[in-house]
Design a protein around this motif. Structure first.
Motif, PDB file in Angstrom:
ATOM      1  N   THR A  61       0.794  -1.234   0.000  1.00 19.72           N
ATOM      2  CA  THR A  61       0.000   0.000   0.000  1.00 19.72           C
ATOM      3  C   THR A  61       0.826   1.283   0.000  1.00 19.72           C
ATOM      4  OG1 THR A  61      -0.168   0.005   2.421  1.00 19.72           O
ATOM      5  CG2 THR A  61      -1.906  -1.154   1.205  1.00 19.72           C
ATOM      6  N   SER A  62       2.125   1.193  -0.215  1.00 19.11           N
ATOM      7  CA  SER A  62       2.929   2.422  -0.130  1.00 19.11           C
ATOM      8  C   SER A  62       2.716   3.339  -1.328  1.00 19.11           C
ATOM      9  CB  SER A  62       4.412   2.083   0.023  1.00 19.11           C
ATOM     10  OG  SER A  62       4.883   1.345  -1.092  1.00 19.11           O
ATOM     11  N   THR A  63       2.346   2.774  -2.482  1.00 18.41           N
ATOM     12  CA  THR A  63       2.154   3.582  -3.692  1.00 18.41           C
ATOM     13  C   THR A  63       1.054   2.960  -4.545  1.00 18.41           C
ATOM     14  OG1 THR A  63       3.790   2.302  -4.960  1.00 18.41           O
ATOM     15  CG2 THR A  63       4.593   4.269  -3.810  1.00 18.41           C
ATOM     16  N   GLY A  64       0.711   3.664  -5.622  1.00 15.63           N
ATOM     17  CA  GLY A  64      -0.080   3.098  -6.703  1.00 15.63           C
ATOM     18  C   GLY A  64      -1.449   2.576  -6.320  1.00 15.63           C
ATOM     19  N   ILE A  65      -1.817   1.448  -6.927  1.00 13.27           N
ATOM     20  CA  ILE A  65      -3.133   0.865  -6.706  1.00 13.27           C
ATOM     21  C   ILE A  65      -3.339   0.548  -5.232  1.00 13.27           C
ATOM     22  CG2 ILE A  65      -4.660  -1.070  -7.239  1.00 13.27           C
ATOM     23  CD1 ILE A  65      -3.335  -1.326  -9.937  1.00 13.27           C
ATOM     24  N   GLY A  66      -2.319  -0.003  -4.586  1.00 18.60           N
ATOM     25  CA  GLY A  66      -2.470  -0.390  -3.182  1.00 18.60           C
ATOM     26  C   GLY A  66      -2.809   0.776  -2.286  1.00 18.60           C
ATOM     27  N   TRP A 107     -14.504   0.665   5.920  1.00 17.35           N
ATOM     28  CA  TRP A 107     -13.729  -0.465   6.427  1.00 17.35           C
ATOM     29  C   TRP A 107     -12.565   0.038   7.278  1.00 17.35           C
ATOM     30  CZ3 TRP A 107     -14.163  -5.811   4.814  1.00 17.35           C
ATOM     31  CH2 TRP A 107     -15.228  -6.044   3.958  1.00 17.35           C
ATOM     32  N   ARG A 108     -12.332  -0.613   8.399  1.00 16.86           N
ATOM     33  CA  ARG A 108     -11.086  -0.375   9.131  1.00 16.86           C
ATOM     34  C   ARG A 108      -9.999  -1.076   8.337  1.00 16.86           C
ATOM     35  NH1 ARG A 108      -9.866   1.999  13.412  1.00 16.86           N
ATOM     36  NH2 ARG A 108     -12.045   2.159  14.084  1.00 16.86           N
ATOM     37  N   THR A 109      -9.043  -0.303   7.869  1.00 11.85           N
ATOM     38  CA  THR A 109      -8.107  -0.781   6.865  1.00 11.85           C
ATOM     39  C   THR A 109      -6.712  -0.960   7.446  1.00 11.85           C
ATOM     40  OG1 THR A 109      -9.389   0.342   5.146  1.00 11.85           O
ATOM     41  CG2 THR A 109      -7.144  -0.315   4.595  1.00 11.85           C
ATOM     42  N   VAL A 110      -6.264  -2.198   7.450  1.00 14.48           N
ATOM     43  CA  VAL A 110      -4.893  -2.508   7.840  1.00 14.48           C
ATOM     44  C   VAL A 110      -4.059  -2.440   6.571  1.00 14.48           C
ATOM     45  CG1 VAL A 110      -3.341  -4.175   8.893  1.00 14.48           C
ATOM     46  CG2 VAL A 110      -5.717  -3.988   9.697  1.00 14.48           C
ATOM     47  N   ALA A 111      -3.332  -1.351   6.433  1.00 11.17           N
ATOM     48  CA  ALA A 111      -2.539  -1.087   5.227  1.00 11.17           C
ATOM     49  C   ALA A 111      -1.115  -1.542   5.481  1.00 11.17           C
ATOM     50  CB  ALA A 111      -2.581   0.399   4.887  1.00 11.17           C
ATOM     51  N   THR A 112      -0.671  -2.547   4.734  1.00 16.70           N
ATOM     52  CA  THR A 112       0.638  -3.118   5.010  1.00 16.70           C
ATOM     53  C   THR A 112       1.622  -2.804   3.887  1.00 16.70           C
ATOM     54  OG1 THR A 112       0.322  -5.299   3.962  1.00 16.70           O
ATOM     55  CG2 THR A 112      -0.535  -5.002   6.206  1.00 16.70           C
ATOM     56  N   MET A 113       2.876  -2.815   4.266  1.00 16.46           N
ATOM     57  CA  MET A 113       3.961  -2.579   3.307  1.00 16.46           C
ATOM     58  C   MET A 113       5.247  -3.114   3.898  1.00 16.46           C
ATOM     59  SD  MET A 113       4.192   1.568   3.818  1.00 16.46           S
ATOM     60  CE  MET A 113       2.412   1.713   3.638  1.00 16.46           C
ATOM     61  N   ARG A 114       6.213  -3.369   3.033  1.00 20.55           N
ATOM     62  CA  ARG A 114       7.484  -3.922   3.493  1.00 20.55           C
ATOM     63  C   ARG A 114       8.266  -2.910   4.316  1.00 20.55           C
ATOM     64  NH1 ARG A 114      11.227  -6.065  -1.216  1.00 20.55           N
ATOM     65  NH2 ARG A 114      11.067  -3.840  -1.734  1.00 20.55           N
ATOM     66  N   ASP A 115       8.213  -1.630   3.943  1.00 18.09           N
ATOM     67  CA  ASP A 115       8.973  -0.575   4.618  1.00 18.09           C
ATOM     68  C   ASP A 115       8.000   0.500   5.088  1.00 18.09           C
ATOM     69  OD1 ASP A 115      10.670   1.411   5.461  1.00 18.09           O
ATOM     70  OD2 ASP A 115      11.598   1.777   3.503  1.00 18.09           O
ATOM     71  N   VAL A 116       7.673   0.507   6.367  1.00 21.46           N
ATOM     72  CA  VAL A 116       6.704   1.472   6.876  1.00 21.46           C
ATOM     73  C   VAL A 116       7.261   2.887   6.879  1.00 21.46           C
ATOM     74  CG1 VAL A 116       5.411  -0.207   8.242  1.00 21.46           C
ATOM     75  CG2 VAL A 116       7.364   0.973   9.273  1.00 21.46           C
ATOM     76  N   GLY A 117       8.553   3.022   6.626  1.00 18.13           N
ATOM     77  CA  GLY A 117       9.127   4.351   6.468  1.00 18.13           C
ATOM     78  C   GLY A 117       8.617   5.070   5.232  1.00 18.13           C
ATOM     79  N   ARG A 118       7.964   4.317   4.329  1.00 17.18           N
ATOM     80  CA  ARG A 118       7.411   4.907   3.115  1.00 17.18           C
ATOM     81  C   ARG A 118       5.909   5.189   3.246  1.00 17.18           C
ATOM     82  NH1 ARG A 118       8.470   1.342  -1.838  1.00 17.18           N
ATOM     83  NH2 ARG A 118       7.987   3.301  -2.920  1.00 17.18           N
ATOM     84  N   ALA A 119       5.390   5.221   4.461  1.00 17.66           N
ATOM     85  CA  ALA A 119       3.947   5.300   4.662  1.00 17.66           C
ATOM     86  C   ALA A 119       3.384   6.720   4.632  1.00 17.66           C
ATOM     87  CB  ALA A 119       3.571   4.649   5.992  1.00 17.66           C
ATOM     88  N   GLN A 120       4.240   7.732   4.586  1.00 17.15           N
ATOM     89  CA  GLN A 120       3.717   9.090   4.748  1.00 17.15           C
ATOM     90  C   GLN A 120       2.753   9.488   3.642  1.00 17.15           C
ATOM     91  OE1 GLN A 120       4.288  10.790   7.640  1.00 17.15           O
ATOM     92  NE2 GLN A 120       2.541  11.966   6.850  1.00 17.15           N
ATOM     93  N   ARG A 121       3.057   9.110   2.414  1.00 17.52           N
ATOM     94  CA  ARG A 121       2.155   9.469   1.324  1.00 17.52           C
ATOM     95  C   ARG A 121       0.761   8.859   1.552  1.00 17.52           C
ATOM     96  NH1 ARG A 121       3.272   7.854  -4.933  1.00 17.52           N
ATOM     97  NH2 ARG A 121       5.297   8.779  -4.443  1.00 17.52           N
ATOM     98  N   LEU A 122       0.725   7.627   2.012  1.00 17.63           N
ATOM     99  CA  LEU A 122      -0.554   6.977   2.318  1.00 17.63           C
ATOM    100  C   LEU A 122      -1.267   7.688   3.461  1.00 17.63           C
ATOM    101  CD1 LEU A 122      -2.659   4.681   2.264  1.00 17.63           C
ATOM    102  CD2 LEU A 122      -1.078   3.343   3.691  1.00 17.63           C
ATOM    103  N   ARG A 123      -0.542   8.017   4.516  1.00 17.44           N
ATOM    104  CA  ARG A 123      -1.170   8.702   5.655  1.00 17.44           C
ATOM    105  C   ARG A 123      -1.739  10.054   5.225  1.00 17.44           C
ATOM    106  NH1 ARG A 123       0.265   5.951  10.303  1.00 17.44           N
ATOM    107  NH2 ARG A 123       2.267   4.845  10.279  1.00 17.44           N
ATOM    108  N   ASP A 124      -0.978  10.762   4.393  1.00 22.81           N
ATOM    109  CA  ASP A 124      -1.445  12.072   3.929  1.00 22.81           C
ATOM    110  C   ASP A 124      -2.711  11.925   3.083  1.00 22.81           C
ATOM    111  OD1 ASP A 124       0.699  13.253   5.195  1.00 22.81           O
ATOM    112  OD2 ASP A 124       1.890  13.511   3.361  1.00 22.81           O
ATOM    113  N   ALA A 125      -2.748  10.922   2.225  1.00 21.78           N
ATOM    114  CA  ALA A 125      -3.924  10.705   1.380  1.00 21.78           C
ATOM    115  C   ALA A 125      -5.137  10.330   2.220  1.00 21.78           C
ATOM    116  CB  ALA A 125      -3.630   9.613   0.349  1.00 21.78           C
ATOM    117  N   ALA A 126      -4.935   9.501   3.235  1.00 17.66           N
ATOM    118  CA  ALA A 126      -6.047   9.125   4.108  1.00 17.66           C
ATOM    119  C   ALA A 126      -6.551  10.322   4.905  1.00 17.66           C
ATOM    120  CB  ALA A 126      -5.608   8.001   5.047  1.00 17.66           C
ATOM    121  N   ASP A 127      -5.634  11.132   5.400  1.00 11.51           N
ATOM    122  CA  ASP A 127      -6.040  12.333   6.136  1.00 11.51           C
ATOM    123  C   ASP A 127      -6.799  13.291   5.226  1.00 11.51           C
ATOM    124  OD1 ASP A 127      -4.912  11.408   8.472  1.00 11.51           O
ATOM    125  OD2 ASP A 127      -3.032  12.539   8.228  1.00 11.51           O
ATOM    126  N   ALA A 128      -6.326  13.455   3.990  1.00 12.21           N
ATOM    127  CA  ALA A 128      -7.005  14.352   3.049  1.00 12.21           C
ATOM    128  C   ALA A 128      -8.408  13.863   2.730  1.00 12.21           C
ATOM    129  CB  ALA A 128      -6.189  14.471   1.764  1.00 12.21           C
TER     130      ALA A 128
END
Length: 280
Positions: A11-16, A28-49
């Motif tokens: 879920t760090s980029t793209g379709i995920g 849905w309560r969404t458990v968004a997983t990725m190999r490197d959680v250090g790359r999660a900021q873009r996802l967090r920003d999109a969810a907040d927006a």
């Protein structure tokens, strides 16, 4: 009742990323997983927006590491107490042909795109059975139509499609629905992440150089008109929320047309004639 819980891989980029935000937007309560959680900021920003940051639970999960998968699923159950759906989305592209690479190269593609899906599915199935839930796996039109210089990638996606098509009636007997979702070309970082140096690859391809050059030019044209990650993800979220999801879903009219060529091609000539034309 508490919100249903879905686990989404890659879920760090793209379709995920878009699936994770779209699922949260759908309640849905969404458990968004990725190999490197250090790359999660873009996802967090999109969810907040989107106003759904409170429904997002970002966790580390490496699909090729079985221990990582088992630990993540166990933590989800410990924290949320349920798992209603899984979206297998994590994967990696690959361009190459067997004579120019090693069997280990092919095995690595299978580990991510096939065995990674199996690791997550196996860990999740007991909980999906308990919930009467659903299993969605993002494959590709390349899981139906074999494509030049995509031998290893298509082999892995074919394997996923065959596995899920075979699993579907077995899982349904225990109350779990199984769907494969087939995007075509999507304008995401997936292609960039293949890491192919175009001119170096062509120069090193020997007898296959002219065909590879033609294939890469054709691919560039296809991705110039690609579906957006948000549109592809919308088809996934619609399937997630469908009360009676189909076993196979394409994310665009172009994907449906392409897959349809194969499914109606009893002698294989329609597909091989089409794909051979890509190399001229």
């Amino acid at each position: 009742m508490s919100a249903p819980v879905v686990l989404v891989t890659g879920t760090s980029t793209g379709i995920g990323l878009e699936i994770a935000v779209g699922a949260a937007r759908a309640g849905w309560r969404t458990v968004a997983t990725m190999r490197d959680v250090g790359r999660a900021q873009r996802l967090r920003d999109a969810a907040d927006a989107a106003g759904v940051g409170d429904l997002l639970d970002v966790r580390r999960l490496d699909v090729v590491d079985q221990a990582s998968v088992v630990a993540c699923v166990a933590d989800v159950m410990a924290v949320h107490g349920r798992l209603d759906a899984v979206v297998n989305n994590a994967g990696a592209g690959h361009v190459g042909t067997l004579e120019l690479e090693t069997v280990d190269d092919v095995r690595a593609v299978m580990e991510v795109n096939f065995f990674g899906v199996l690791h997550v599915t196996r860990a999740a199935l007991p909980h999906l059975r308990a919930a009467g839930g659903r299993l969605l796996t993002v494959t590709s039109v390349g899981g139906v139509v074999g494509q030049p210089f995509n031998e290893a990638y298509c082999a892995a996606k074919f394997a996923v499609e065959g596995f899920m098509e075979s699993l579907a009636p077995v899982a349904a007997s225990a109350g779990v629905s199984v769907t494969v979702i087939e995007p075509g070309a999507v304008a995401s970082e997936f292609v960039a992440n293949v890491g192919l140096d175009r001119e170096a690859a062509i120069a090193g391809a020997g007898a296959y150089g002219p065909a590879l050059r033609a294939y890469l030019a054709r691919s560039a044209d296809a991705f110039a008109a690609a579906q957006s990650p948000a549109d592809a993800a919308a088809a996934v979220v619609a399937t997630l929320t469908d009360p009676d999801p189909a076993p196979r879903v394409q994310t665009s009219p172009a994907a449906r047309q392409f897959v349809g060529t194969k499914l109606a091609d009893l002698d294989g000539l329609a597909v091989t004639t089409l794909t051979t034309s890509w190399l001229r």
